[in-house]
Design a protein around this motif. Structure first.
Motif, PDB file in Angstrom:
ATOM      1  N   LYS A 305       1.046  -1.158   0.038  1.00  0.00           N
ATOM      2  CA  LYS A 305       0.226   0.369  -0.113  1.00  0.00           C
ATOM      3  C   LYS A 305       0.516   1.515  -0.006  1.00  0.00           C
ATOM      4  CE  LYS A 305      -3.858  -2.294   2.732  1.00  0.00           C
ATOM      5  NZ  LYS A 305      -4.770  -1.837   4.547  1.00  0.00           N
ATOM      6  N   PHE A 306       2.431   1.127   0.991  1.00  0.00           N
ATOM      7  CA  PHE A 306       2.298   2.495   0.718  1.00  0.00           C
ATOM      8  C   PHE A 306       4.165   1.708   0.794  1.00  0.00           C
ATOM      9  CE2 PHE A 306      -1.153   2.835   4.094  1.00  0.00           C
ATOM     10  CZ  PHE A 306      -1.707   4.070   3.311  1.00  0.00           C
ATOM     11  N   PRO A 307       4.803   2.155  -0.514  1.00  0.00           N
ATOM     12  CA  PRO A 307       6.287   1.240  -0.469  1.00  0.00           C
ATOM     13  C   PRO A 307       7.388   2.585   0.139  1.00  0.00           C
ATOM     14  CG  PRO A 307       5.172   1.858  -2.907  1.00  0.00           C
ATOM     15  CD  PRO A 307       4.015   2.632  -0.982  1.00  0.00           C
ATOM     16  N   ILE A 308       8.078   1.129   0.616  1.00  0.00           N
ATOM     17  CA  ILE A 308       9.575   2.644   1.275  1.00  0.00           C
ATOM     18  C   ILE A 308      10.426   2.810   0.358  1.00  0.00           C
ATOM     19  CG2 ILE A 308      11.479   2.707   2.825  1.00  0.00           C
ATOM     20  CD1 ILE A 308      10.374   0.000   3.806  1.00  0.00           C
ATOM     21  N   LEU A 309      10.252   4.865   0.438  1.00  0.00           N
ATOM     22  CA  LEU A 309      11.070   5.137  -0.434  1.00  0.00           C
ATOM     23  C   LEU A 309      12.605   5.309  -0.653  1.00  0.00           C
ATOM     24  CD1 LEU A 309      11.156   7.598  -3.158  1.00  0.00           C
ATOM     25  CD2 LEU A 309      11.644   9.027  -0.927  1.00  0.00           C
ATOM     26  N   LEU A 310      13.738   4.879  -1.415  1.00  0.00           N
ATOM     27  CA  LEU A 310      14.560   4.417  -1.340  1.00  0.00           C
ATOM     28  C   LEU A 310      15.462   5.210  -2.741  1.00  0.00           C
ATOM     29  CD1 LEU A 310      16.465   2.475   0.427  1.00  0.00           C
ATOM     30  CD2 LEU A 310      15.635   0.639  -2.189  1.00  0.00           C
ATOM     31  N   PRO A 311      16.697   5.801  -1.883  1.00  0.00           N
ATOM     32  CA  PRO A 311      17.055   6.667  -3.252  1.00  0.00           C
ATOM     33  C   PRO A 311      17.750   6.020  -4.353  1.00  0.00           C
ATOM     34  CG  PRO A 311      17.589   7.084  -0.775  1.00  0.00           C
ATOM     35  CD  PRO A 311      16.635   6.141  -0.679  1.00  0.00           C
ATOM     36  N   ARG A 312      17.908   6.263  -5.203  1.00  0.00           N
ATOM     37  CA  ARG A 312      18.539   5.528  -6.135  1.00  0.00           C
ATOM     38  C   ARG A 312      20.092   5.791  -6.587  1.00  0.00           C
ATOM     39  NH1 ARG A 312      19.063   8.237 -12.125  1.00  0.00           N
ATOM     40  NH2 ARG A 312      18.856   6.499 -13.339  1.00  0.00           N
ATOM     41  N   GLY A 313      20.655   6.455  -6.418  1.00  0.00           N
ATOM     42  CA  GLY A 313      21.787   6.515  -6.530  1.00  0.00           C
ATOM     43  C   GLY A 313      23.149   5.650  -5.354  1.00  0.00           C
ATOM     44  N   ASN A 314      21.673   5.406  -3.828  1.00  0.00           N
ATOM     45  CA  ASN A 314      22.519   4.275  -3.149  1.00  0.00           C
ATOM     46  C   ASN A 314      22.866   3.132  -3.969  1.00  0.00           C
ATOM     47  OD1 ASN A 314      22.467   3.120  -0.378  1.00  0.00           O
ATOM     48  ND2 ASN A 314      23.024   4.616   0.341  1.00  0.00           N
ATOM     49  N   HIS A 315      24.416   2.802  -3.572  1.00  0.00           N
ATOM     50  CA  HIS A 315      24.392   1.157  -3.482  1.00  0.00           C
ATOM     51  C   HIS A 315      23.979   0.407  -2.881  1.00  0.00           C
ATOM     52  CE1 HIS A 315      27.484  -1.998  -4.766  1.00  0.00           C
ATOM     53  NE2 HIS A 315      27.393  -2.305  -3.374  1.00  0.00           N
ATOM     54  N   PHE A 316      22.863   0.624  -1.800  1.00  0.00           N
ATOM     55  CA  PHE A 316      22.154  -0.307  -1.859  1.00  0.00           C
ATOM     56  C   PHE A 316      20.662  -0.680  -1.960  1.00  0.00           C
ATOM     57  CE2 PHE A 316      18.015  -1.158   1.364  1.00  0.00           C
ATOM     58  CZ  PHE A 316      18.529  -2.348   2.010  1.00  0.00           C
ATOM     59  N   ALA A 317      20.760   0.557  -2.396  1.00  0.00           N
ATOM     60  CA  ALA A 317      19.277   0.426  -3.905  1.00  0.00           C
ATOM     61  C   ALA A 317      20.024  -0.524  -5.016  1.00  0.00           C
ATOM     62  CB  ALA A 317      18.783   1.838  -4.266  1.00  0.00           C
ATOM     63  N   LYS A 318      21.136  -0.089  -5.497  1.00  0.00           N
ATOM     64  CA  LYS A 318      21.224  -0.844  -6.555  1.00  0.00           C
ATOM     65  C   LYS A 318      21.886  -2.865  -6.341  1.00  0.00           C
ATOM     66  CE  LYS A 318      24.756   2.068  -8.196  1.00  0.00           C
ATOM     67  NZ  LYS A 318      26.293   2.685  -8.803  1.00  0.00           N
ATOM     68  N   LEU A 319      22.250  -2.783  -4.525  1.00  0.00           N
ATOM     69  CA  LEU A 319      21.506  -5.098  -4.274  1.00  0.00           C
ATOM     70  C   LEU A 319      20.266  -5.233  -4.121  1.00  0.00           C
ATOM     71  CD1 LEU A 319      24.779  -4.157  -1.511  1.00  0.00           C
ATOM     72  CD2 LEU A 319      24.592  -5.718  -3.545  1.00  0.00           C
ATOM     73  N   VAL A 320      19.071  -3.620  -3.709  1.00  0.00           N
ATOM     74  CA  VAL A 320      18.063  -4.087  -3.766  1.00  0.00           C
ATOM     75  C   VAL A 320      17.659  -4.855  -5.071  1.00  0.00           C
ATOM     76  CG1 VAL A 320      15.711  -3.387  -3.340  1.00  0.00           C
ATOM     77  CG2 VAL A 320      17.371  -2.727  -1.432  1.00  0.00           C
ATOM     78  N   VAL A 321      17.952  -4.155  -6.062  1.00  0.00           N
ATOM     79  CA  VAL A 321      17.418  -4.267  -7.809  1.00  0.00           C
ATOM     80  C   VAL A 321      18.164  -5.809  -7.898  1.00  0.00           C
ATOM     81  CG1 VAL A 321      17.769  -4.260  -9.629  1.00  0.00           C
ATOM     82  CG2 VAL A 321      17.281  -2.266  -7.887  1.00  0.00           C
ATOM     83  N   THR A 322      19.824  -6.240  -7.395  1.00  0.00           N
ATOM     84  CA  THR A 322      20.287  -7.193  -8.163  1.00  0.00           C
ATOM     85  C   THR A 322      18.955  -8.312  -6.850  1.00  0.00           C
ATOM     86  OG1 THR A 322      22.294  -6.152  -8.385  1.00  0.00           O
ATOM     87  CG2 THR A 322      22.408  -8.634  -8.346  1.00  0.00           C
ATOM     88  N   ALA A 323      19.013  -7.867  -6.408  1.00  0.00           N
ATOM     89  CA  ALA A 323      18.222  -9.555  -5.702  1.00  0.00           C
ATOM     90  C   ALA A 323      17.036  -9.865  -5.716  1.00  0.00           C
ATOM     91  CB  ALA A 323      18.356  -9.434  -3.464  1.00  0.00           C
ATOM     92  N   ALA A 324      16.504  -8.495  -6.272  1.00  0.00           N
ATOM     93  CA  ALA A 324      15.402  -8.755  -6.965  1.00  0.00           C
ATOM     94  C   ALA A 324      15.377  -9.501  -8.279  1.00  0.00           C
ATOM     95  CB  ALA A 324      13.926  -7.549  -6.733  1.00  0.00           C
TER      96      ALA A 324
END
Length: 524
Positions: A305-324
């Protein structure tokens, strides 16, 4: 040293050449100590590492103090037994519950089963009398050495040395259940935000699970050094600890990317940021920035319903995309975006996901274009002229083959003669790669197919099993003289680069003037 209670202290040490242990008896009333027994051994013939040799010395000390305790316990009252070691690695092994290598685990188990040892302590190297056993000393120096006969000076008074193995300058955590991992360090001049990114460098990890597990272990370590012994966590990681580590990384990414939005939303003011106005950002109870919407009454998960905001320039966001992307079995970008938006909202997610999936090795192997065959070079002039078969002949050897000779296998080779015009093939079986054997094979070929006027040979590394022999073979003086007497011109090209593509052999000929290096590949 009569009267009162006594203590046994064993010191262990090891070096490259020897290891040993020495036991001292200490009187707690009179504060006196004296040498009781010592033992040393030469290191094994098979070399061991220094930590394992130190472990052998610790095992020898545990056996030695057990022997002294069983011999003196009936005569005097021994109150405590302490084992001293100057190896921090051995002390960590003794306090660790993880599975260790078989050599280490067997000796650690034997030391721990020695129930008479009450404490394991660290001893500085300069105050360790067992260092004399491992390094050696002259008799004159030994007679006047008070460290050897009475032990360290602090042993008499009970002022034990303290070893600060762990570093206390780590991340501050107020409560294990609190996901907030940042605090401000303020002095007279600066104010700095410190988070988990200052302790762990996320760019060193390419897997989200590994980053979260390492972070969870760091947080467990911080909790254990602050908690009491009975409250420490020593088992495997739990889902709660990994979730707590993930929340810490999300907080860190949001605080470093959106500090102004967090400040405005925390005091419940209307933000003027276009991102906050467009996505209807708000802070939840845990301090996360979430994206609002119109799905308040939908029967779905709260993160959806209310997803968490995740900045796109962060390396943690890259790891989230890779894991998904890995969880959905390397599906396309649209499926990856749909899977991510079940929990996170990344601004401009589509080009961000495409840039990451473009570098996915698995997708490039499965969906990438096949390797294109190089453009063949122009044929040589001798191959385009009308001539009888085998007028221009190419010769080469194959790899070793095994033939049956008198009920036994023997290694043999095949001498291959190829017509450069008609592509006709003539095979001759040879038993070795000597000069005489090749000359006999050539005579049989010439008697059957006529004598060629030009022979082209490739004496490079086309066949790894016979490269050196072929090069010596075609450079020998006997073969050169034989072809000269037969009025046959022998052209030998040394090819540093040989390609085997679709059954054809190409070599690089620098004498052909062409613009592209690929067009200078000649076929034989």
């Amino acid at each position: 040293m009569s009267g009162g209670t006594f203590e046994l202290h064993v010191f262990t040490d090891a070096s490259v050449k020897a290891y040993g242990a020495v036991v001292y008896l200490r009187n707690t009333i009179s504060r006196e100590s004296a040498l009781t027994i010592s033992k040393s051994r030469v290191t094994p013939v098979k070399p061991l590492t220094i930590p394992r040799t130190e472990l052998m010395g610790t095992l020898l000390g545990a056996r030695l103090i057990k022997f002294v305790y069983s011999s003196l316990n009936e005569q005097i009252n021994i109150d405590k037994c302490v084992l001293w070691c100057d190896s921090q690695i051995v002390l960590h092994w003794l306090q660790n519950n993880k599975k260790l290598p078989c050599f280490v685990q067997n000796r650690i188990t034997e030391i721990k089963t020695n129930a008479i040892i009450n404490e394991y302590r660290y001893c500085p190297t300069n105050d360790n009398p067992a260092d004399i056993l491992s390094r050696g000393i002259t008799p004159c120096q030994l007679s006047n050495n008070t460290l050897w006969w009475y032990g360290p000076q602090w042993l008499k008074f009970g002022d034990w040395p303290v070893c600060e193995i762990f570093v206390s300058r780590v991340l501050h955590v107020s409560d294990e259940s609190t996901p907030t991992n940042t605090h401000k360090v303020t002095d007279k001049h600066t104010t700095e935000i410190i988070g988990i990114a200052n302790v762990i460098n996320a760019s060193n990890y390419s897997s989200l699970n590994k980053l979260l597990r390492v972070s969870a272990y760091v947080m467990r370590f911080i909790h254990n050094i602050k908690a009491k012994k009975q409250d420490r966590h020593l088992s495997t990681l739990t889902a709660r600890e990994i979730n707590s580590a993930e929340k810490m990384w999300i907080h860190d990414a949001q605080i470093h990317a959106c500090p102004s939005e967090i400040k405005v939303l925390s005091i419940k003011q209307k933000s003027t940021s276009p991102l906050a106005h467009q996505l209807r950002l708000f802070l939840d109870r845990e301090g996360f920035i979430r994206v609002g919407g119109r799905l308040h009454n939908a029967p779905v998960n709260c993160d959806t319903k209310f997803p968490i905001l995740l900045p796109r320039g962060n390396h943690f966001a890259k790891l989230v995309v890779t894991a998904a992307h890995s969880n959905i079995k390397h599906s396309g970008s649209q499926a990856t975006i749909t899977h991510i938006r079940q929990r996170f909202w990344i601004p401009q997610i589509r080009p961000f996901v495409r840039s990451i999936l473009r570098n996915c090795v698995v997708c490039r192997l499965v969906c990438g274009k096949p390797y294109r065959k190089p453009i063949p070079a122009p044929l040589q002039a001798c191959r385009l002229r009308n001539a009888p078969p085998f007028t221009v002949t190419g010769v080469d050897f194959t790899g070793a083959v095994f033939v049956s000779v008198e009920k036994s296998e023997r290694k043999a080779y095949i001498c291959l003669f190829t017509c450069a015009v008609t592509r006709a093939i003539h095979l001759e079986l040879v038993m070795d790669l000597s000069t005489d054997t090749f000359l006999r094979a050539f005579r049989r070929f010439a008697a059957r197919r006529s004598l060629p006027s030009k022979i082209i040979s490739d004496n490079g590394s086309t066949y790894l099993s016979a490269a050196k022999e072929i090069q010596k073979l075609f450079e020998s003086a006997s073969i050169q003289n034989y072809f000269a007497n037969q009025r046959t011109v022998l052209h030998t090209k040394t090819c540093p680069l040989v390609w085997r593509i679709w059954g054809e052999t190409y070599w690089y000929d620098k004498n052909i003037p062409q613009k592209s290096p690929r067009s200078r590949l000649c076929v034989c």
